[in-house]
Structure formats: structure tokens, C-alpha cells
Scaffold this motif. Structure first.
Motif, PDB file in Angstrom:
ATOM      1  N   GLU A  36       0.835  -1.206   0.000  1.00 60.21           N
ATOM      2  CA  GLU A  36       0.000   0.000   0.000  1.00 60.21           C
ATOM      3  C   GLU A  36       0.875   1.263   0.000  1.00 60.21           C
ATOM      4  OE1 GLU A  36      -3.633   1.282  -0.622  1.00 60.21           O
ATOM      5  OE2 GLU A  36      -3.302  -0.816  -0.111  1.00 60.21           O
ATOM      6  N   ASN A  37       0.462   2.256  -0.777  1.00 60.49           N
ATOM      7  CA  ASN A  37       1.153   3.546  -0.900  1.00 60.49           C
ATOM      8  C   ASN A  37       2.548   3.445  -1.534  1.00 60.49           C
ATOM      9  OD1 ASN A  37      -1.003   5.004   0.282  1.00 60.49           O
ATOM     10  ND2 ASN A  37      -0.302   4.334   2.286  1.00 60.49           N
ATOM     11  N   LYS A  38       2.836   2.344  -2.185  1.00 60.81           N
ATOM     12  CA  LYS A  38       4.087   2.180  -2.914  1.00 60.81           C
ATOM     13  C   LYS A  38       3.754   1.805  -4.354  1.00 60.81           C
ATOM     14  CE  LYS A  38       6.674   2.883   0.639  1.00 60.81           C
ATOM     15  NZ  LYS A  38       7.355   4.145   0.793  1.00 60.81           N
ATOM     16  N   LEU A  39       4.637   2.160  -5.248  1.00 64.48           N
ATOM     17  CA  LEU A  39       4.450   1.869  -6.661  1.00 64.48           C
ATOM     18  C   LEU A  39       5.443   0.806  -7.124  1.00 64.48           C
ATOM     19  CD1 LEU A  39       4.131   5.568  -7.866  1.00 64.48           C
ATOM     20  CD2 LEU A  39       2.276   3.951  -7.444  1.00 64.48           C
ATOM     21  N   HIS A  40       5.071   0.125  -8.194  1.00 62.94           N
ATOM     22  CA  HIS A  40       5.945  -0.880  -8.796  1.00 62.94           C
ATOM     23  C   HIS A  40       6.176  -0.463 -10.247  1.00 62.94           C
ATOM     24  CE1 HIS A  40       6.946  -5.433  -9.135  1.00 62.94           C
ATOM     25  NE2 HIS A  40       7.785  -4.703  -9.826  1.00 62.94           N
ATOM     26  N   MET A  41       7.440  -0.299 -10.604  1.00 61.06           N
ATOM     27  CA  MET A  41       7.802   0.070 -11.967  1.00 61.06           C
ATOM     28  C   MET A  41       8.135  -1.192 -12.754  1.00 61.06           C
ATOM     29  SD  MET A  41      10.521   2.944 -13.391  1.00 61.06           S
ATOM     30  CE  MET A  41      11.832   2.450 -12.306  1.00 61.06           C
ATOM     31  N   GLN A  42       7.462  -1.354 -13.883  1.00 64.67           N
ATOM     32  CA  GLN A  42       7.695  -2.487 -14.777  1.00 64.67           C
ATOM     33  C   GLN A  42       8.335  -1.937 -16.047  1.00 64.67           C
ATOM     34  OE1 GLN A  42       6.997  -5.538 -13.794  1.00 64.67           O
ATOM     35  NE2 GLN A  42       5.586  -5.188 -12.093  1.00 64.67           N
ATOM     36  N   ILE A  43       9.482  -2.480 -16.396  1.00 63.31           N
ATOM     37  CA  ILE A  43      10.222  -2.006 -17.567  1.00 63.31           C
ATOM     38  C   ILE A  43      10.276  -3.148 -18.582  1.00 63.31           C
ATOM     39  CG2 ILE A  43      12.441  -1.138 -18.391  1.00 63.31           C
ATOM     40  CD1 ILE A  43      12.919  -0.292 -15.375  1.00 63.31           C
ATOM     41  N   PHE A  44       9.785  -2.892 -19.780  1.00 56.69           N
ATOM     42  CA  PHE A  44       9.854  -3.872 -20.862  1.00 56.69           C
ATOM     43  C   PHE A  44      10.947  -3.388 -21.805  1.00 56.69           C
ATOM     44  CE2 PHE A  44       5.843  -4.574 -18.958  1.00 56.69           C
ATOM     45  CZ  PHE A  44       5.525  -5.902 -19.179  1.00 56.69           C
ATOM     46  N   SER A  45      12.060  -4.132 -21.846  1.00 59.86           N
ATOM     47  CA  SER A  45      13.240  -3.647 -22.562  1.00 59.86           C
ATOM     48  C   SER A  45      14.081  -4.799 -23.082  1.00 59.86           C
ATOM     49  CB  SER A  45      14.073  -2.805 -21.601  1.00 59.86           C
ATOM     50  OG  SER A  45      15.316  -2.480 -22.155  1.00 59.86           O
ATOM     51  N   ASP A  46      14.861  -4.504 -24.099  1.00 59.47           N
ATOM     52  CA  ASP A  46      15.868  -5.457 -24.572  1.00 59.47           C
ATOM     53  C   ASP A  46      17.205  -4.750 -24.751  1.00 59.47           C
ATOM     54  OD1 ASP A  46      15.320  -3.959 -26.795  1.00 59.47           O
ATOM     55  OD2 ASP A  46      14.774  -5.632 -28.082  1.00 59.47           O
TER      56      ASP A  46
END
Length: 122
Positions: A36-46
């Protein structure tokens, strides 16, 4: 009798394959923040160079460091289908940010994370 067995076999295979395709709820469950109150960064990269640029911006913005506690880099081709399920173009070099329920931001430009950071402490 043979036709019945064959038909039953085909039905089982069809049901199995239908169950293997993730839906939007399944994808969101994998990507959202668990805290809660935290974010998750998802990076799609090569590209390690692009990942470095994202990391450089993330680490230089105190607000991003405060709210984004976890970042995951997805390099596998099979993860691109998740983007399509979320209604996005299936291409690399994209940053998605999630709260505990939904995607709250996405961009293809690491520098745009600075603009997103300004919205977090409001």
C-alpha cells in the motif's frame, strides 16, 4: 464410440488451451504493487543502455525513490503479450508504473519520469 472419445479429447484440449491465455486481471495481478502507498515500476526492454537511462532518472529523483520501491525488467518475448492485454502496443522500451490496483502511468521516454515524479507529492 471412437468419435465420442475423439470429441471429448478435443474438448479437454480446447479447455486447457483456453485456460492458458492470461486475461487482464491475471496480468494486473502480476504487475501491481503488493505494498500500500508504494508503486511498482515495470520495464519492458531489450537494451541494457535504455535500462541504464531509466535507472539513472529513477535514482536522481528523490520522489521516485520514495514511492517506487520495486522495479522489474522484462526481457522475455512472451511478456510482450501482457502489453497487448493491457491495451498497449506490443513493443519494447516502455515503462509502466502500477499502484496496488491499476496502471497509473506509462511512457517510452525515461526523462518523462521526472514529470511523473512532480505529480506524486501533490
Amino acid at each position: 464410440m471412437q468419435k465420442l472419445k475423439l470429441g471429448l479429447c478435443l474438448l479437454v484440449v480446447a479447455l486447457f488451451l483456453t485456460g492458458c491465455v492470461p486475461n487482464k486481471t491475471d496480468v494486473l495481478e502480476k504487475l501491481v504493487s503488493k505494498e500500500e502507498n508504494k508503486l511498482h515500476m515495470q520495464i519492458f526492454s531489450d537494451s541494457p543502455d535504455w535500462d541504464f537511462e531509466v535507472n539513472k532518472v529513477h535514482n536522481s529523483e528523490p520522489t521516485l525513490l520514495k514511492y517506487i520501491q520495486q522495479a522489474t525488467i522484462h526481457t522475455e518475448d512472451d511478456k510482450l503479450k501482457w502489453l497487448k492485454i493491457l491495451g498497449l502496443e506490443e513493443k519494447r522500451q516502455v515503462i509502466l508504473i502500477f499502484d496496488t490496483e491499476k496502471m497509473v502511468y506509462h511512457t517510452n521516454d525515461p526523462e518523462q519520469l521526472r514529470e511523473f515524479a512532480k505529480t506524486l507529492d501533490k
